[in-house]
Motif scaffolding. Structure first.
Motif: not given
Length: 114
Positions: A35-50
């Motif tokens: 909708g008119d909300m600010a875009p949200v960025l989603y990172f692949p889990r495998e690229d994050i230091a869990m």
């Protein structure tokens, strides 16, 4: 009426940092616009230091995406409670965000294109 949701691959390389530590970098980030909300960025889990993330008990429900589960970021200087969310079993229309993480960008968390 449902808000239109669009998911596209974000251009370039993106980085997420918290407490001075790089949590991840990725060229496979997804941008979700709702909708008119600010875009949200989603990172692949495998690229994050869990190892910096600790699963919390918090959950929320979105009628357009499904049930969100949350993580806190734990580093040497602080614990940032419920700062990360994920849709582990998203609804079919947004299935592309499965196995991805989104971050609340604020003074302690930076999400930027590099």
């Amino acid at each position: 009426m449902a808000k239109p949701i669009r998911i596209r691959k974000a251009d370039g390389t993106w980085c997420v940092r918290a407490g001075g530590a790089v949590l991840g970098e990725s060229r496979n980030v997804l941008e979700l616009s709702e909708g008119d909300m600010a875009p949200v960025l989603y990172f692949p889990r495998e690229d994050i230091a869990m190892q910096f993330l600790d699963r919390s008990d918090k959950t929320t429900h979105c009628p357009h995406k499904g049930d969100a589960h949350y993580y806190s970021i734990v580093n040497k200087s602080a614990t940032l409670c419920d700062a990360v969310w994920t849709y582990e079993t998203p609804l079919e229309d947004v299935s592309a965000i499965k196995d991805h993480l989104a971050f609340y960008a604020d003074d302690d968390i930076t999400v930027e294109q590099i």
